[in-house]
Design a protein around this motif. Structure first.
Motif, PDB file in Angstrom:
ATOM      1  N   GLY A 100      52.575 -39.598 -19.803  1.00 34.17           N
ATOM      2  CA  GLY A 100      51.038 -40.152 -19.714  1.00 34.17           C
ATOM      3  C   GLY A 100      50.497 -39.786 -18.058  1.00 34.17           C
ATOM      4  O   GLY A 100      48.978 -38.860 -19.153  1.00 34.17           O
ATOM      5  N   LYS A 101      50.972 -39.481 -17.303  1.00 41.59           N
ATOM      6  CA  LYS A 101      50.067 -38.909 -16.139  1.00 41.59           C
ATOM      7  C   LYS A 101      49.210 -37.710 -16.789  1.00 41.59           C
ATOM      8  O   LYS A 101      48.862 -37.102 -16.800  1.00 41.59           O
ATOM      9  N   THR A 102      50.970 -36.396 -16.867  1.00 39.25           N
ATOM     10  CA  THR A 102      51.158 -35.177 -17.188  1.00 39.25           C
ATOM     11  C   THR A 102      50.228 -34.832 -18.119  1.00 39.25           C
ATOM     12  O   THR A 102      49.252 -33.593 -17.743  1.00 39.25           O
ATOM     13  N   PHE A 103      49.988 -35.387 -19.385  1.00 34.22           N
ATOM     14  CA  PHE A 103      49.501 -34.985 -20.618  1.00 34.22           C
ATOM     15  C   PHE A 103      48.022 -35.983 -21.002  1.00 34.22           C
ATOM     16  O   PHE A 103      47.508 -35.395 -21.781  1.00 34.22           O
ATOM     17  N   SER A 104      47.601 -36.870 -20.116  1.00 34.62           N
ATOM     18  CA  SER A 104      46.311 -37.416 -19.537  1.00 34.62           C
ATOM     19  C   SER A 104      46.495 -38.261 -21.578  1.00 34.62           C
ATOM     20  O   SER A 104      45.561 -38.329 -21.805  1.00 34.62           O
ATOM     21  N   THR A 105      47.342 -38.919 -21.301  1.00 27.40           N
ATOM     22  CA  THR A 105      47.958 -39.595 -22.613  1.00 27.40           C
ATOM     23  C   THR A 105      48.214 -41.311 -22.033  1.00 27.40           C
ATOM     24  O   THR A 105      49.524 -41.423 -22.659  1.00 27.40           O
ATOM     25  N   THR A 106      47.613 -41.339 -21.070  1.00 29.90           N
ATOM     26  CA  THR A 106      47.580 -42.601 -20.737  1.00 29.90           C
ATOM     27  C   THR A 106      47.849 -44.114 -21.530  1.00 29.90           C
ATOM     28  O   THR A 106      48.880 -45.127 -21.453  1.00 29.90           O
ATOM     29  N   GLY A 107      47.170 -43.872 -22.415  1.00 30.94           N
ATOM     30  CA  GLY A 107      46.909 -45.156 -23.595  1.00 30.94           C
ATOM     31  C   GLY A 107      48.160 -45.417 -24.687  1.00 30.94           C
ATOM     32  O   GLY A 107      48.954 -46.237 -24.944  1.00 30.94           O
ATOM     33  N   TRP A 108      49.036 -43.517 -24.564  1.00 34.92           N
ATOM     34  CA  TRP A 108      50.052 -43.960 -25.527  1.00 34.92           C
ATOM     35  C   TRP A 108      51.603 -44.721 -25.017  1.00 34.92           C
ATOM     36  O   TRP A 108      52.660 -45.009 -25.503  1.00 34.92           O
ATOM     37  N   LYS A 109      51.658 -45.025 -23.715  1.00 34.47           N
ATOM     38  CA  LYS A 109      52.903 -45.517 -23.029  1.00 34.47           C
ATOM     39  C   LYS A 109      54.536 -45.001 -24.114  1.00 34.47           C
ATOM     40  O   LYS A 109      55.215 -45.628 -24.230  1.00 34.47           O
ATOM     41  N   VAL A 110      54.490 -43.588 -23.597  1.00 34.57           N
ATOM     42  CA  VAL A 110      55.755 -43.394 -24.116  1.00 34.57           C
ATOM     43  C   VAL A 110      56.451 -42.513 -22.029  1.00 34.57           C
ATOM     44  O   VAL A 110      55.733 -41.786 -21.493  1.00 34.57           O
ATOM     45  N   GLY A 111      57.254 -43.393 -22.309  1.00 35.54           N
ATOM     46  CA  GLY A 111      58.329 -42.609 -20.736  1.00 35.54           C
ATOM     47  C   GLY A 111      59.708 -42.591 -21.547  1.00 35.54           C
ATOM     48  O   GLY A 111      60.106 -42.924 -22.787  1.00 35.54           O
ATOM     49  N   TRP A 112      60.223 -42.593 -20.330  1.00 37.36           N
ATOM     50  CA  TRP A 112      61.789 -42.317 -19.980  1.00 37.36           C
ATOM     51  C   TRP A 112      62.390 -42.960 -19.205  1.00 37.36           C
ATOM     52  O   TRP A 112      62.081 -43.166 -17.793  1.00 37.36           O
ATOM     53  N   LEU A 113      63.804 -43.255 -18.834  1.00 38.05           N
ATOM     54  CA  LEU A 113      64.138 -42.908 -17.869  1.00 38.05           C
ATOM     55  C   LEU A 113      65.561 -41.563 -18.385  1.00 38.05           C
ATOM     56  O   LEU A 113      66.603 -41.628 -19.259  1.00 38.05           O
ATOM     57  N   ASP A 139      55.192 -22.922 -18.660  1.00 41.76           N
ATOM     58  CA  ASP A 139      55.283 -22.755 -16.738  1.00 41.76           C
ATOM     59  C   ASP A 139      53.545 -22.831 -17.034  1.00 41.76           C
ATOM     60  O   ASP A 139      53.588 -23.543 -16.370  1.00 41.76           O
ATOM     61  N   GLU A 140      52.795 -21.798 -17.160  1.00 38.22           N
ATOM     62  CA  GLU A 140      51.056 -21.460 -16.845  1.00 38.22           C
ATOM     63  C   GLU A 140      50.367 -22.101 -17.632  1.00 38.22           C
ATOM     64  O   GLU A 140      49.828 -22.832 -16.897  1.00 38.22           O
ATOM     65  N   ALA A 141      50.582 -23.350 -18.629  1.00 33.81           N
ATOM     66  CA  ALA A 141      50.168 -24.639 -18.934  1.00 33.81           C
ATOM     67  C   ALA A 141      50.728 -25.823 -18.424  1.00 33.81           C
ATOM     68  O   ALA A 141      49.292 -26.411 -17.645  1.00 33.81           O
ATOM     69  N   PHE A 142      52.296 -25.478 -17.368  1.00 33.41           N
ATOM     70  CA  PHE A 142      52.251 -26.985 -17.140  1.00 33.41           C
ATOM     71  C   PHE A 142      50.926 -26.519 -15.086  1.00 33.41           C
ATOM     72  O   PHE A 142      50.594 -26.749 -14.424  1.00 33.41           O
ATOM     73  N   ALA A 157      46.880 -27.473 -11.084  1.00 28.93           N
ATOM     74  CA  ALA A 157      45.482 -26.432 -10.631  1.00 28.93           C
ATOM     75  C   ALA A 157      43.783 -27.072 -11.330  1.00 28.93           C
ATOM     76  O   ALA A 157      42.973 -27.210 -10.508  1.00 28.93           O
ATOM     77  N   THR A 158      43.991 -28.312 -12.872  1.00 26.11           N
ATOM     78  CA  THR A 158      42.599 -28.947 -12.522  1.00 26.11           C
ATOM     79  C   THR A 158      42.578 -29.576 -12.081  1.00 26.11           C
ATOM     80  O   THR A 158      41.668 -30.164 -11.326  1.00 26.11           O
ATOM     81  N   PHE A 159      43.887 -30.331 -11.743  1.00 23.95           N
ATOM     82  CA  PHE A 159      43.389 -31.730 -10.754  1.00 23.95           C
ATOM     83  C   PHE A 159      43.804 -31.553  -9.591  1.00 23.95           C
ATOM     84  O   PHE A 159      42.568 -32.207  -8.842  1.00 23.95           O
ATOM     85  N   ALA A 160      44.250 -30.584  -9.008  1.00 23.56           N
ATOM     86  CA  ALA A 160      44.286 -29.662  -7.453  1.00 23.56           C
ATOM     87  C   ALA A 160      42.518 -29.966  -7.536  1.00 23.56           C
ATOM     88  O   ALA A 160      41.923 -30.326  -6.505  1.00 23.56           O
ATOM     89  N   ARG A 161      41.626 -29.045  -7.973  1.00 22.03           N
ATOM     90  CA  ARG A 161      40.543 -28.691  -8.315  1.00 22.03           C
ATOM     91  C   ARG A 161      39.309 -30.325  -8.254  1.00 22.03           C
ATOM     92  O   ARG A 161      38.599 -29.690  -7.039  1.00 22.03           O
ATOM     93  N   LYS A 162      39.930 -31.163  -8.894  1.00 22.04           N
ATOM     94  CA  LYS A 162      38.990 -32.754  -8.776  1.00 22.04           C
ATOM     95  C   LYS A 162      39.099 -33.294  -7.542  1.00 22.04           C
ATOM     96  O   LYS A 162      38.615 -33.290  -6.856  1.00 22.04           O
ATOM     97  N   ARG A 163      40.460 -33.471  -7.234  1.00 25.09           N
ATOM     98  CA  ARG A 163      40.856 -33.597  -5.823  1.00 25.09           C
ATOM     99  C   ARG A 163      40.236 -32.821  -4.887  1.00 25.09           C
ATOM    100  O   ARG A 163      39.599 -33.953  -3.703  1.00 25.09           O
ATOM    101  N   ASP A 164      39.827 -31.838  -4.916  1.00 22.32           N
ATOM    102  CA  ASP A 164      39.083 -31.018  -3.873  1.00 22.32           C
ATOM    103  C   ASP A 164      37.850 -31.951  -3.375  1.00 22.32           C
ATOM    104  O   ASP A 164      36.777 -31.643  -2.056  1.00 22.32           O
ATOM    105  N   LEU A 165      37.665 -31.174  -4.658  1.00 22.00           N
ATOM    106  CA  LEU A 165      36.216 -31.670  -5.006  1.00 22.00           C
ATOM    107  C   LEU A 165      35.556 -33.209  -4.569  1.00 22.00           C
ATOM    108  O   LEU A 165      35.006 -33.581  -3.599  1.00 22.00           O
TER     109      LEU A 165
END
Length: 402
Positions: free
Chosen positions: A240-253, A290-293, A298-306
């Motif tokens: 959810g957090k990584t792919f901006s799909t928090t409403g899907w509620k898919v996790g794992w252990l 890897d580039e996609a990750f 990098a996208t979230f880091a830019r938002k953090r900095d802003l």
């Protein structure tokens, strides 16, 4: 009844009022404030934009292909394999599908694990401030949390405090790194000390690693890579957090096959199964290159900095967030010693909503009183608007009583 499970759970989570009734959470209050005032809502920890196209398209394809009914209890085979591949690819761990269980988000993985192993009187070591579900589920099981304070402004764990927290009653330690809500990342010395203490007390280590791919300086180091950890470990992750799909509620252990079987015995009576078409979609996300990750981080880091620059320019004290969705900010230098009071006034003062840090800790943590949490997982234009609005706070330090 004072010992009813709902009351015990609510009290453990800090939701039970002094009169024994269920009090409204500060999060609901802040959301209502944002709706009523038209304030920019930076209190809620979910993105207001869609995730990677490859993930969304995979879900749409699965729906069209009829993946819409109950699936296997352990999870969609493709996602089981993708999680195992993910652990092998990123961390060099020899994970197999027999060690993976798909859950309804990371919170269900956490709840099923805690309910599977905790008994009344057990102690659960956590790092404070903490995600409120830790205390709530411990309370439901009749266990109690033992918090290790993370002290501002750095919020870094203290090794001596870790050792003192473990006792003969310690059954479990929950390791949330990258950490919500502080945004810190535990270094390897801290992870090794946790493993050492868990070994000494024969405690289970449960990790909450939902922000593993949103680390902005370096790479995430899982505690599973520390010698001695894996035999007593339940690692929890989420898409959810990584792919901006928090409403899907898919996790794992991920744990030993034996422990996975034991946790399934609880999990099957919580949700049984969930999110059939979303599971292969999260599998597609985990297989991105890897580039996609790197681009996501990098996208979230830019938002953090802003947002960080904006808050600092107003006069807030803002530590650097190393990971996650949030920044912390203290308003003491602006004359606001109580963040709960500021959170309630901020929509009218500046047209912005955040949440105080108080709900993430015991009432005795007075050192956390000035601190608020703001979410930066929003569109750039929303963050810029929030920063502009916060400019109204400049110059309030002299005019506002502490």
């Amino acid at each position: 009844m004072s010992d009813a499970p709902w009351q015990r759970t609510a009290a453990a989570a800090g939701l039970l009022g002094r009169d024994g009734t269920l009090a409204s959470t500060i999060f609901a209050e802040m959301t209502a404030l944002a709706t009523r005032t038209g304030a920019v809502n930076l209190g809620q920890g979910f993105p207001d934009f869609d995730g990677p196209a490859v993930v969304l398209e995979a879900a749409q394809r699965a729906i069209r292909d009829g993946v819409n009914q109950y699936g296997p209890g352990r999870g969609h085979p493709d996602l089981l394999e993708a999680v195992a591949e993910h652990h092998r690819r990123w961390y060099g761990l020899g994970t197999t599908t027999a060690e993976v269980l798909v859950t309804a988000g990371a919170t269900e993985a956490l709840a099923a694990t805690m309910l599977a192993y905790l008994e009344p009187g057990d102690e659960v070591v956590v790092f404070e401030p903490y995600y409120d579900a830790y205390a709530a589920v411990a309370g439901l099981a009749g266990a109690r949390i033992v918090p290790i304070p993370l002290t501002p402004p750095t919020f870094e764990p203290d090794l001596e405090r870790i050792e003192r927290a473990f006792t003969s009653r310690t059954r479990m330690v929950i390791v949330n790194s990258p950490h919500n809500p502080t945004g810190i990342v535990f270094d390897e010395d801290v992870l090794r000390e946790i493993v050492r203490c868990a070994e000494r007390r024969d405690a289970l280590i449960v990790t909450d690693e939902v922000y593993e791919h949103l680390v902005y300086d370096g790479r995430h180091v899982p505690i599973a890579s520390i010698d001695g950890a894996r035999d007593r470990l339940v690692s929890i992750g989420s898409g959810g957090k990584t792919f901006s799909t928090t409403g899907w509620k898919v996790g794992w252990l991920v744990s030993t096959p034996e422990r996975v079987t034991q946790i399934v015995s609880v999990k099957q009576y919580l949700t049984f199964v969930n999110g059939a078409p979303f599971q292969p979609a999260i599998a597609a996300g985990l297989r991105m290159d890897d580039e996609a990750f790197d681009t996501l981080a990098a996208t979230f880091a830019r938002k953090r900095d802003l947002l960080t620059r904006g808050l600092r320019s107003v006069g807030f004290t803002v530590p650097d967030a190393q990971a996650g969705y949030f920044v912390l900010a203290a308003g003491s230098d602006l004359g606001f010693a109580d963040a709960t009071d500021l959170a309630r006034r901020l929509p009218e003062l500046a047209g912005v909503v955040g949440v105080p840090l108080a709900p993430f800790a015991r009432a005795s943590r007075r050192d956390l009183r000035p601190w608020m949490r703001f979410a930066f997982c929003k569109r750039d234009e929303v963050l810029r608007d929030a920063v502009d609005r916060l400019g109204a706070l400049r110059g309030l330090a002299e005019a506002t009583p502490a």
